[in-house]
Scaffold this motif. Structure first.
Motif, PDB file in Angstrom:
ATOM      1  N   ALA A   1      -5.249  -5.537   6.768  1.00 48.26           N
ATOM      2  CA  ALA A   1      -5.867  -4.250   6.212  1.00 48.26           C
ATOM      3  C   ALA A   1      -6.388  -4.794   4.752  1.00 48.26           C
ATOM      4  CB  ALA A   1      -4.865  -3.126   5.860  1.00 48.26           C
ATOM      5  N   VAL A   2      -7.180  -3.988   4.143  1.00 47.10           N
ATOM      6  CA  VAL A   2      -7.663  -4.158   2.767  1.00 47.10           C
ATOM      7  C   VAL A   2      -6.601  -3.494   1.861  1.00 47.10           C
ATOM      8  CG1 VAL A   2      -9.764  -3.997   1.386  1.00 47.10           C
ATOM      9  CG2 VAL A   2     -10.084  -4.362   3.587  1.00 47.10           C
ATOM     10  N   TYR A   3      -6.405  -4.288   0.904  1.00 46.79           N
ATOM     11  CA  TYR A   3      -5.468  -3.820  -0.092  1.00 46.79           C
ATOM     12  C   TYR A   3      -5.892  -3.457  -1.551  1.00 46.79           C
ATOM     13  CZ  TYR A   3      -1.735  -4.573   3.193  1.00 46.79           C
ATOM     14  OH  TYR A   3      -0.894  -4.506   4.333  1.00 46.79           O
ATOM     15  N   PHE A   4      -6.126  -2.284  -2.065  1.00 44.62           N
ATOM     16  CA  PHE A   4      -6.585  -2.057  -3.382  1.00 44.62           C
ATOM     17  C   PHE A   4      -5.552  -1.752  -4.548  1.00 44.62           C
ATOM     18  CE2 PHE A   4     -11.148  -1.548  -2.105  1.00 44.62           C
ATOM     19  CZ  PHE A   4     -10.861  -1.407  -0.689  1.00 44.62           C
ATOM     20  N   CYS A   5      -5.618  -2.530  -5.534  1.00 43.54           N
ATOM     21  CA  CYS A   5      -4.881  -2.151  -6.858  1.00 43.54           C
ATOM     22  C   CYS A   5      -5.563  -1.181  -7.658  1.00 43.54           C
ATOM     23  CB  CYS A   5      -4.886  -3.315  -7.781  1.00 43.54           C
ATOM     24  SG  CYS A   5      -3.675  -3.183  -9.024  1.00 43.54           S
ATOM     25  N   ALA A   6      -5.050  -0.225  -8.166  1.00 43.47           N
ATOM     26  CA  ALA A   6      -5.806   1.032  -9.030  1.00 43.47           C
ATOM     27  C   ALA A   6      -4.745   1.384 -10.241  1.00 43.47           C
ATOM     28  CB  ALA A   6      -6.016   2.084  -8.101  1.00 43.47           C
ATOM     29  N   LEU A   7      -5.543   1.774 -11.168  1.00 43.33           N
ATOM     30  CA  LEU A   7      -4.948   2.293 -12.106  1.00 43.33           C
ATOM     31  C   LEU A   7      -5.448   3.898 -12.630  1.00 43.33           C
ATOM     32  CD1 LEU A   7      -6.726   2.684 -15.148  1.00 43.33           C
ATOM     33  CD2 LEU A   7      -6.363   0.164 -15.107  1.00 43.33           C
TER      34      LEU A   7
END
Lengths: 115, 112
Positions: free
Chosen positions: B86-92
């Motif tokens: 999958a595609v993994y996104f880091c976020a804040l």
């Protein structure tokens, strides 16, 4: 319990046209946020609606506008479409409970193609 | 402004390999940190989160620890599966319920 739903799933428009995308939040949620995800990129925040008012806005032109209805559902409108508006448009909903932070839940998105 | 930087992808691993996806952030306050996952043709799903320094988020074998001193939130999994592709996104997120700022995403492919 239905999650966040969006309609339509896919849409094709031509340059200069206008488009309306719709979002129904998860049950119990009162806040709706919209994001634009261009191909191969991370989502970019467009705006957030709470109590039928725009609460926050990202760096998007006025061609992008929205609305929230009394039942908390929301619409995203884009006028004068440009080729660069082609993207996946994601809706996210969240609840508010005093100062407690609530997780944003995302819908499946609407894929818009502008020709 | 606030930003999130993820390691460049794509990442290709064999099944049962160890996974690390690096994420660092720049923020003016004390953000909450998240990892979201996007499977092909779908929206984003929250994988895990941490709301203060030294918190560890975990879910489905994935873990990430909020490191204030290094402004990092690296995602790890001890043994990946093909279904983790999958595609993994880091976020804040800076304040309660506010906008999410995402990284560019990291494409993970796990081969059998």
């Amino acid at each position: 319990d239905a999650g966040v739903t969006q309609s339509p799933t896919h849409l094709i428009k031509t340059r200069g046209q206008q488009v309306t995308l719709r979002c129904s939040p998860k049950s119990g949620h009162d806040t709706v946020s919209w994001y634009q995800q261009a191909l191969g990129q991370g989502p970019q925040f467009i705006f957030q609606y709470y109590e039928e008012e725009e609460r926050q806005r990202g760096n998007f032109p006025d061609r992008f506008s929205g609305h929230q209805f009394p039942n908390y559902s929301s619409e995203l409108n884009v006028n004068a479409l440009l080729l660069g508006d082609s993207a996946l448009y994601l809706c996210a909903s969240s609840g508010t409970s005093g100062s407690r932070w609530e997780t944003q839940y995302f819908g499946p998105g609407t894929r818009l193609l502008v020709l | 402004g606030d930003s999130v930087t993820q390691m460049e992808g794509p990442v290709t691993l064999s099944e049962e390999a160890f996974l690390t996806i690096n994420c660092t952030y720049t923020a003016t306050g004390y953000p909450s940190l998240f990892w979201y996952v996007q499977y092909p043709g779908e929206g984003l799903q929250l994988l895990l989160k941490a709301t203060k320094a030294d918190d560890k988020g975990s879910n489905k074998g994935f873990e990430a620890t909020y490191r204030k001193e290094t402004t990092s939130f690296h995602l790890e999994k001890g043994s990946v599966q093909v279904s983790d592709s999958a595609v993994y996104f880091c976020a804040l997120s800076l304040t309660s319920g506010s906008r999410l700022t995402f990284g560019e995403g990291t494409q993970l492919t796990v081969n059998p």
